[in-house]
Motif scaffolding. Structure first.
Motif, short mmCIF file in Angstrom:
data_model
loop_
_atom_site.label_atom_id
_atom_site.label_comp_id
_atom_site.label_asym_id
_atom_site.label_seq_id
_atom_site.Cartn_x
_atom_site.Cartn_y
_atom_site.Cartn_z
N ALA A 108 -2.86 -7.93 -13.63
CA ALA A 108 -1.94 -8.30 -14.71
C ALA A 108 -1.76 -7.13 -15.66
N ALA A 109 -2.84 -6.41 -15.97
CA ALA A 109 -2.75 -5.25 -16.85
C ALA A 109 -1.89 -4.15 -16.23
N VAL A 110 -2.04 -3.93 -14.92
CA VAL A 110 -1.23 -2.93 -14.23
C VAL A 110 0.24 -3.30 -14.35
N LEU A 111 0.56 -4.55 -14.11
CA LEU A 111 1.96 -4.96 -14.14
C LEU A 111 2.54 -4.91 -15.54
N LEU A 112 1.76 -5.28 -16.54
CA LEU A 112 2.25 -5.26 -17.90
C LEU A 112 2.44 -3.84 -18.41
N ALA A 138 2.13 2.48 0.16
CA ALA A 138 2.02 2.00 -1.23
C ALA A 138 0.56 1.76 -1.57
N PRO A 139 0.07 2.39 -2.65
CA PRO A 139 -1.33 2.18 -3.05
C PRO A 139 -1.52 0.79 -3.63
N ARG A 140 -2.66 0.21 -3.43
CA ARG A 140 -2.95 -1.11 -3.97
C ARG A 140 -3.39 -1.02 -5.43
N GLY A 141 -2.90 -1.98 -6.23
CA GLY A 141 -3.33 -2.09 -7.61
C GLY A 141 -2.76 -1.06 -8.57
N GLN A 142 -1.75 -0.32 -8.16
CA GLN A 142 -1.14 0.70 -9.01
C GLN A 142 0.37 0.48 -9.07
N GLY A 189 6.74 -2.63 -8.94
CA GLY A 189 5.65 -3.58 -9.16
C GLY A 189 4.34 -3.00 -8.70
N ALA A 190 3.50 -3.86 -8.12
CA ALA A 190 2.19 -3.42 -7.64
C ALA A 190 1.79 -4.24 -6.43
N LEU A 191 1.14 -3.57 -5.49
CA LEU A 191 0.63 -4.22 -4.30
C LEU A 191 -0.75 -4.76 -4.63
N PRO A 248 -3.30 -10.74 3.65
CA PRO A 248 -2.44 -9.56 3.57
C PRO A 248 -1.97 -9.36 2.14
N PRO A 249 -1.77 -8.11 1.76
CA PRO A 249 -1.36 -7.85 0.38
C PRO A 249 0.05 -8.36 0.10
N GLU A 250 0.26 -8.76 -1.12
CA GLU A 250 1.58 -9.21 -1.58
C GLU A 250 2.03 -8.24 -2.67
N PHE A 251 3.29 -7.88 -2.66
CA PHE A 251 3.84 -6.98 -3.67
C PHE A 251 4.36 -7.84 -4.81
#
Length: 108
Positions: free
Chosen positions: A8-12, A27-31, A78-80, A85-88
Motif C-alpha cells: 500500500a505504501a509503494v502504491l501511495l 517487472a520487479p515485485r513490490g516496486q 502500479g506495482a506487481l 501468481p503475482p497480480e499487478f
C-alpha cells in the motif's frame, strides 16, 4: 489481492507520471513500475489480463469499474505484488487515446 501495508505504501508513493514501460516478465515485485500491452481478457468486474511480447499478467483496478475493453492497447502504472501468481495492482492507466484513469486503493 494484496493487503500488505508495504505494498500500500509503494502504491501511495508512486509518482503520477508514467515511466517508460518495462516488459511484464521483467517487472520487479513490490516496486512502482509501468507496463504496457494489449487487454486479452476481462477476468472480473475489477481485473483484466494484459499481454505484451514477454508475458501476461492480471491487472487489478478494484474496487473501481474497468475502463478497458478486450483488444485495447493500454499502459498501466502500479506495482506487481509479492504473491503467486503475482497480480499487478494498478495506480493509473493510460488508454491509446491519451486519456488517463487514476485508481485509489485503501487497505487497512
Amino acid at each position: 489481492m494484496i493487503r500488505s501495508a508495504a505494498m500500500a505504501a509503494v502504491l501511495l508513493s508512486a509518482s503520477a507520471a508514467f515511466a517508460a514501460p518495462v516488459p511484464i516478465a521483467k517487472a520487479p515485485r513490490g516496486q512502482p513500475v509501468t507496463v504496457s500491452g494489449k487487454v486479452m481478457r476481462i477476468t472480473d468486474s475489477d481485473a483484466f489480463r494484459l499481454k505484451d511480447a514477454s508475458g501476461v499478467v492480471t491487472v487489478y483496478v478494484g474496487p473501481h469499474g474497468l475502463p478497458v475493453e478486450v483488444g485495447e492497447e493500454v499502459t498501466v502504472m502500479g506495482a506487481l505484488e509479492e504473491g503467486f501468481p503475482p497480480e499487478f495492482v494498478a495506480r493509473a492507466l493510460r488508454r491509446a487515446d491519451g486519456s488517463e484513469v487514476a485508481f485509489r486503493h485503501d487497505w487497512a
